[in-house]
Design an enzyme around this catalytic site. Structure first.
Site, PDB file in Angstrom:
ATOM      1  N   ARG A  92     -61.472 -63.646  11.926  1.00 35.64           N
ATOM      2  CA  ARG A  92     -62.355 -64.311  12.889  1.00 35.64           C
ATOM      3  C   ARG A  92     -63.347 -65.261  12.217  1.00 35.64           C
ATOM      4  O   ARG A  92     -63.733 -66.279  12.807  1.00 35.64           O
ATOM      5  CB  ARG A  92     -63.118 -63.259  13.710  1.00 35.64           C
TER       6      ARG A  92
ATOM      7  N   ILE B 204     -66.998 -68.988  21.022  1.00 33.76           N
ATOM      8  CA  ILE B 204     -65.914 -68.093  20.629  1.00 33.76           C
ATOM      9  C   ILE B 204     -66.230 -66.767  21.306  1.00 33.76           C
ATOM     10  O   ILE B 204     -67.350 -66.249  21.206  1.00 33.76           O
ATOM     11  CB  ILE B 204     -65.816 -67.931  19.098  1.00 33.76           C
ATOM     12  N   SER B 205     -65.276 -66.243  22.048  1.00 31.04           N
ATOM     13  CA  SER B 205     -65.528 -65.077  22.883  1.00 31.04           C
ATOM     14  C   SER B 205     -65.872 -63.839  22.068  1.00 31.04           C
ATOM     15  O   SER B 205     -65.469 -63.694  20.910  1.00 31.04           O
ATOM     16  CB  SER B 205     -64.305 -64.778  23.761  1.00 31.04           C
ATOM     17  N   GLN B 206     -66.605 -62.939  22.699  1.00 29.36           N
ATOM     18  CA  GLN B 206     -66.900 -61.629  22.114  1.00 29.36           C
ATOM     19  C   GLN B 206     -65.581 -60.898  21.858  1.00 29.36           C
ATOM     20  O   GLN B 206     -64.699 -60.881  22.724  1.00 29.36           O
ATOM     21  CB  GLN B 206     -67.759 -60.845  23.096  1.00 29.36           C
TER      22      GLN B 206
END
Length: 217
Positions: A40, A66-68
């Site tokens: 990530r 950027i998503s959790q």
């Protein structure tokens, strides 16, 4: 897939993240393993790299995030993918969600409306080894009719309502997962039972950037 910009320290941090996501209720082994494999930190804005394995969303530029990781895992679990599934993602963003899906052995088609983000992410996916992910510049509300039907569709931005153009691109027996709402969204899973019949389920409230129309050049 370990590359020169990944390290055993990063792997350790990912393993810790996986345990955190699992404690929050994610039980899918394939999803957890995929989260544990995707670096990530390579998908993050440089100013946030040191926070890459926190279970939080972060800005990536162009008004996007950027998503959790938990949200990525939650949506991925609801999709119920199997290896070889043909999946359409609406909202490429950083490419992190697409990479997680690719690690699960599916065929990913992803649409991004912002040219700068599309070009940046396309380069990034190639550098990180995810060359098999197919990226398209376009209006996500319209999907990819020329590539349809899709076994699964995932929308990673908040839609005011379910886009009709996406429903018709879902194969019979397929599943679509998307957040629907204006100020906050409810996660919806739609299953296509036949050409004309759909089943809908709700899975709690989330907060996403809005699903917008058009292409930003």
């Amino acid at each position: 897939m370990l590359n020169a910009n990944d390290s055993f320290r990063h792997i350790g941090l990912r393993n810790r993240l996986v345990k955190e996501v699992e404690k929050k209720g994610i039980t899918s082994k394939s999803v957890l393993e995929a989260i544990g494999r995707v670096p990530r930190h390579l998908f993050m804005d440089p100013s946030f790299v040191h926070l890459a394995y926190k279970d939080k969303a972060f800005p990536i530029g162009q008004g996007q995030t950027i998503s959790q990781p938990y949200t990525v895992a939650f949506q991925s679990s609801l999709l119920e993918v199997t290896p070889g599934c043909k999946v359409l993602e609406i909202g490429t963003g950083s490419g992190y969600q697409a990479a997680v899906l690719a690690e699960m052995g599916v065929e990913v088609y992803s649409v991004e409306r912002q040219r700068k983000l599309y070009e940046k992410t396309q380069t990034l996916l190639r550098k990180t080894g995810y060359k098999e992910i197919r990226l398209f510049l376009g209006d996500g509300n319209l999907g990819l009719p020329d590539e349809a039907p899709f076994d699964r569709i995932i929308v990673t931005a908040g839609a005011e309502s379910v886009p009709a153009g996406l429903l018709v691109q879902l194969a019979v027996g397929g599943i679509m997962v998307l957040p629907v709402g204006v100020k906050s969204q409810t996660m919806i899973r739609i299953k296509r039972l036949s050409e004309d019949d759909f089943e809908q389920e709700k899975f709690g409230d989330f907060a996403f950037v809005p699903l917008l129309k058009g292409i930003v050049k």
